[in-house]
Each structure stands twice: as C-alpha cells, then as structure tokens.
Design an enzyme around this catalytic site. Sequence first.
Site, PDB file in Angstrom:
ATOM      1  N   LEU A  39       0.749  -1.326   0.102  1.00  0.00           N
ATOM      2  CA  LEU A  39      -0.145  -0.002  -0.023  1.00  0.00           C
ATOM      3  C   LEU A  39       0.803   1.047  -0.068  1.00  0.00           C
ATOM      4  O   LEU A  39       0.605   2.166  -0.589  1.00  0.00           O
ATOM      5  CB  LEU A  39      -0.865  -0.143   1.113  1.00  0.00           C
ATOM      6  CG  LEU A  39      -1.711   1.229   1.442  1.00  0.00           C
ATOM      7  CD1 LEU A  39      -2.753   1.463   0.247  1.00  0.00           C
ATOM      8  CD2 LEU A  39      -2.582   1.138   2.741  1.00  0.00           C
ATOM      9  N   TYR A  66      -3.543 -10.347  15.688  1.00  0.00           N
ATOM     10  CA  TYR A  66      -3.544  -8.999  14.893  1.00  0.00           C
ATOM     11  C   TYR A  66      -4.682  -7.999  14.759  1.00  0.00           C
ATOM     12  O   TYR A  66      -4.285  -6.664  15.045  1.00  0.00           O
ATOM     13  CB  TYR A  66      -3.510  -9.586  13.252  1.00  0.00           C
ATOM     14  CG  TYR A  66      -3.637  -8.723  12.310  1.00  0.00           C
ATOM     15  CD1 TYR A  66      -2.740  -7.560  12.211  1.00  0.00           C
ATOM     16  CD2 TYR A  66      -4.857  -8.575  11.256  1.00  0.00           C
ATOM     17  CE1 TYR A  66      -2.981  -6.609  11.176  1.00  0.00           C
ATOM     18  CE2 TYR A  66      -5.063  -7.966  10.322  1.00  0.00           C
ATOM     19  CZ  TYR A  66      -4.006  -6.548  10.237  1.00  0.00           C
ATOM     20  OH  TYR A  66      -4.307  -5.645   9.346  1.00  0.00           O
ATOM     21  N   LYS A 103      -4.183  -4.017  16.341  1.00  0.00           N
ATOM     22  CA  LYS A 103      -4.664  -2.979  15.291  1.00  0.00           C
ATOM     23  C   LYS A 103      -5.598  -1.870  15.888  1.00  0.00           C
ATOM     24  O   LYS A 103      -5.587  -0.957  15.804  1.00  0.00           O
ATOM     25  CB  LYS A 103      -5.226  -3.233  13.913  1.00  0.00           C
ATOM     26  CG  LYS A 103      -4.123  -4.130  13.177  1.00  0.00           C
ATOM     27  CD  LYS A 103      -2.950  -3.272  12.664  1.00  0.00           C
ATOM     28  CE  LYS A 103      -3.485  -2.515  11.414  1.00  0.00           C
ATOM     29  NZ  LYS A 103      -2.219  -1.570  10.887  1.00  0.00           N
TER      30      LYS A 103
HETATM   31  N1  LIG Z   1      -2.742  -6.892   3.223  1.00  0.00           N
HETATM   32  C1  LIG Z   1      -3.948  -6.856   3.471  1.00  0.00           C
HETATM   33  O1  LIG Z   1      -4.715  -7.472   3.095  1.00  0.00           O
HETATM   34  C2  LIG Z   1      -4.412  -5.871   4.574  1.00  0.00           C
HETATM   35  C3  LIG Z   1      -5.806  -5.939   4.918  1.00  0.00           C
HETATM   36  C4  LIG Z   1      -6.243  -5.050   5.900  1.00  0.00           C
HETATM   37  C5  LIG Z   1      -5.614  -3.988   6.463  1.00  0.00           C
HETATM   38  N2  LIG Z   1      -4.485  -4.041   6.172  1.00  0.00           N
HETATM   39  C6  LIG Z   1      -3.145  -2.960   6.635  1.00  0.00           C
HETATM   40  O2  LIG Z   1      -2.896  -2.278   5.695  1.00  0.00           O
HETATM   41  C7  LIG Z   1      -1.392  -1.766   5.814  1.00  0.00           C
HETATM   42  C8  LIG Z   1      -0.414  -1.905   4.579  1.00  0.00           C
HETATM   43  O3  LIG Z   1      -0.234  -3.145   4.357  1.00  0.00           O
HETATM   44  P1  LIG Z   1       0.632  -3.837   3.246  1.00  0.00           P
HETATM   45  O4  LIG Z   1      -0.204  -4.934   2.657  1.00  0.00           O
HETATM   46  O5  LIG Z   1       0.917  -2.618   2.248  1.00  0.00           O
HETATM   47  O6  LIG Z   1       1.587  -4.440   3.949  1.00  0.00           O
HETATM   48  P2  LIG Z   1       3.355  -4.625   3.750  1.00  0.00           P
HETATM   49  O7  LIG Z   1       3.196  -4.873   2.200  1.00  0.00           O
HETATM   50  O8  LIG Z   1       3.583  -5.733   4.588  1.00  0.00           O
HETATM   51  O9  LIG Z   1       3.946  -3.287   3.909  1.00  0.00           O
HETATM   52  C9  LIG Z   1       4.056  -2.981   5.485  1.00  0.00           C
HETATM   53  C10 LIG Z   1       5.245  -2.274   5.455  1.00  0.00           C
HETATM   54  O10 LIG Z   1       5.721  -1.723   6.812  1.00  0.00           O
HETATM   55  C11 LIG Z   1       7.092  -2.018   7.178  1.00  0.00           C
HETATM   56  N3  LIG Z   1       7.321  -2.121   8.779  1.00  0.00           N
HETATM   57  C12 LIG Z   1       6.837  -3.345   9.201  1.00  0.00           C
HETATM   58  N4  LIG Z   1       7.221  -3.300  10.406  1.00  0.00           N
HETATM   59  C13 LIG Z   1       7.861  -1.980  10.657  1.00  0.00           C
HETATM   60  C14 LIG Z   1       8.428  -1.419  11.930  1.00  0.00           C
HETATM   61  N5  LIG Z   1       8.444  -1.957  13.127  1.00  0.00           N
HETATM   62  N6  LIG Z   1       8.948  -0.291  11.870  1.00  0.00           N
HETATM   63  C15 LIG Z   1       8.766   0.382  10.240  1.00  0.00           C
HETATM   64  N7  LIG Z   1       8.419   0.008   9.157  1.00  0.00           N
HETATM   65  C16 LIG Z   1       7.822  -1.497   9.287  1.00  0.00           C
HETATM   66  C17 LIG Z   1       7.511  -3.002   6.136  1.00  0.00           C
HETATM   67  O11 LIG Z   1       8.875  -2.975   6.093  1.00  0.00           O
HETATM   68  P3  LIG Z   1       9.818  -4.330   5.930  1.00  0.00           P
HETATM   69  O12 LIG Z   1       9.090  -5.274   5.185  1.00  0.00           O
HETATM   70  O13 LIG Z   1      11.121  -3.908   5.337  1.00  0.00           O
HETATM   71  O14 LIG Z   1       9.839  -4.720   7.467  1.00  0.00           O
HETATM   72  C18 LIG Z   1       6.513  -2.677   5.041  1.00  0.00           C
HETATM   73  O15 LIG Z   1       7.251  -1.703   4.412  1.00  0.00           O
HETATM   74  C19 LIG Z   1      -1.096  -2.364   7.109  1.00  0.00           C
HETATM   75  O16 LIG Z   1      -1.478  -1.559   8.246  1.00  0.00           O
HETATM   76  C20 LIG Z   1      -2.141  -3.652   7.573  1.00  0.00           C
HETATM   77  O17 LIG Z   1      -2.591  -3.815   8.923  1.00  0.00           O
HETATM   78  C21 LIG Z   1      -3.659  -4.938   5.204  1.00  0.00           C
END
Ligand SMILES: NC(=O)c1ccc[n+]([C@@H]2O[C@H](COP(=O)([O-])OP(=O)(O)OC[C@H]3O[C@@H](n4cnc5c(N)ncnc54)[C@H](OP(=O)(O)O)[C@@H]3O)[C@@H](O)[C@H]2O)c1
Length: 294
Positions: free
Chosen positions: A12, A125, A129
């Site tokens: 995202l 999780y 959140k």
């Molecule tokens: N994916 C879904 O289906 C879904 C559904 C509902 C809500 N969400 C929410 O949407 C948001 C974005 O999800 P996404 O799919 O884009 O996730 P993603 O691709 O896994 O990206 C998450 C990012 O957060 C970084 N991160 C993780 N832990 C961290 C920390 N301790 N300090 C700093 N950076 C950190 C990661 O870096 P590294 O990888 O380098 O650690 C990565 O760049 C999240 O808040 C998630 O809860 C996602």
Amino acid sequence: MKVAVLGANGQLGSDVCAAFVRNADDVTALTHACVELTSATSVDAALSVANPEFIVNTAAMHHVEKCEADPAAAFAANALGAKNVADWAKKADAVVVYLSTDYVFDGKKNSPYHESDVTSPLNAYGITKLAGEHYTAALCPKYFVLRVSAIYGLQPCRDKGGLNFVELMLKLSRERDKLRVVDDEFVTPTPTVQIAEQLVALSRSKQYGLYHGTAEGSCSWYEFAHEIFQVTGTTVQLERAEPGEFPTKVQRPKYSVLENGALKRAQMNLFSDWRLGLQDYLRARVKADAPKIY
Ligand SMILES: NC(=O)c1ccc[n+]([C@@H]2O[C@H](COP(=O)([O-])OP(=O)(O)OC[C@H]3O[C@@H](n4cnc5c(N)ncnc54)[C@H](OP(=O)(O)O)[C@@H]3O)[C@@H](O)[C@H]2O)c1
C-alpha cells in the site's frame, strides 16, 4: 503539502507515495530501513527531519499467524508504533492517518459493518490494530483512522511473502488443473491504488475521525477467484471448498464487509465496485509486466 509515508515500500505504501507525488505534494518515503516504528526515538528522529504536515502510517506487522505467535511484537509494531507516530504528530500539530483493518470485527454480522458497530477482534492481529486505532484517536486531535480490507496492489505484500490473492490464483491456475477455494468467508477486495487516491482526498479535508474505506460490494474468496478467471479468460476447474476444508490455526472473521458510511456522509467516497477495481488492476498489471515476486 509535506507528506511522510511510513511503510513506504510496502504494497500500500508504494501506491500512497505515488498518489501524493502525482498530486505534486512533497513526499518523504520512510521505509523500515529509515525508521523503526517501535522506537519512539527512531520515530521522533525520522519525522523531525521530514517535518511533515500529513503522515500516513501504513507500516504494520499483519501476517495473522506471526502476530498470534508473537503478540508482544505485534503490539509493539501495531499499537506502540501508532502511539509513537501519534505523539509526534500531536507535538508538531500534524495530521496522522492510521491504516487499520476489517479484522477489528468478529464477523458475526451478516450485513456490512458500520463505523459505529462494536469491535470485537478474534485474533492478536485484530486486537493490536484496534489498540493502534485507540492510541491514534486518543493522542492526536487531527487524526484519520481508515479501515481497509483484503487489499491487493502491484507491489508485493512484504509481510505476507509477496503474492496477493489475484497473483496467487493466477499462479496456481498455471500449476494445477483444479482449484478449490473457500466460499464461506466474505470480504471486499480493494485495490491499493483506490485507497491511495482516497487518502489524497482525505488529506484535503479537515473532517477527522474514523472511516471505513473499501471497494463497494462484497464476495466470497471463491467468487473473487471466479471473477479473476472470468476476466482473464483463464481455463481452470474452480470448485467451492467445503466449510472447514482448509483449517487454520488462527480464527478469522467469516464476514468482514465494511460499509463506507462516514465517507459517503462526508461526500468523499471514491471507491468503485470491487469488480471494476479488479478490472483496472488486471489492466495495470499487464502494462507493468506483472508484479515482481521475491
Ligand atoms: N494486506 C492486507 O490484506 C490488509 C488488509 C487490511 C488491512 N491492512 C493494513 O494495511 C496496511 C498496509 O499493508 P500492506 O499490505 O501494504 O503491508 P506490507 O506490504 O507488508 O508493508 C508493510 C510495511 O511496513 C514496514 N514495517 C513493518 N514493521 C515495521 C516497523 N516495526 N517499523 C517500520 N516499518 C515497518 C514493512 O517494512 P519491512 O518489510 O522492511 O519490514 C513494510 O514496508 C497495514 O497497516 C495492514 O495492517 C492490510
């Protein structure tokens, strides 16, 4: 506007950065290498250098099984991380957006969840959140919490090992003749590009608060797979899995469809029907030569 995006190289976060850049905003893209969300000192240092007026916190630990196995780590990233960002935003009089999830609900309803519905997460999780939502809302007066669901984008989902559901289905259809997909879990698949555009629109508003932000309509994972294969003309035998056929260790809501009621009341809802979002994604992935898997 000076914008900082946390989780900037995530699925995202990448689209969020691109949307604000297209909008001619001054974007600081903060990856995990630039900032450790769980450390107040690190968050303070990174945000003080960037000095944003608007912060989008997409960073999270969201692999459901990993969160269940290590709830303290999940709480540190999803809840205390949100606290660290909200503390800085309050001090700087900045706006903060916290990206949250449909998993704050238990899925026992069978009609779309409204912002006013009672939360009751089923797993670590969802609990962490929800705590992140509370920290954000309690600590920073200028906040948005945007709950999203079943997201997919051209950049790999880092915490879930790369493949989004669309890419997984297309990959499996190349490897197998027959696929069985669960038909008793209902969501609204939402493309990350639409969420990113919605965030740009929110950044121009002062109507702070809690919002649901998903595509319109809903489907089971089976129906989503069916639509993917139909639109792409993929030939594969697709079958509905029996309830309980794919047992998981962690409980998930069976129905987590969200109604974008607050966005609609504020006349800010930009989301399209989930099928149209899927068609746009499939067109974009052809142009982008399909997402990279790592
Ligand atoms: N994916 C879904 O289906 C879904 C559904 C509902 C809500 N969400 C929410 O949407 C948001 C974005 O999800 P996404 O799919 O884009 O996730 P993603 O691709 O896994 O990206 C998450 C990012 O957060 C970084 N991160 C993780 N832990 C961290 C920390 N301790 N300090 C700093 N950076 C950190 C990661 O870096 P590294 O990888 O380098 O650690 C990565 O760049 C999240 O808040 C998630 O809860 C996602």
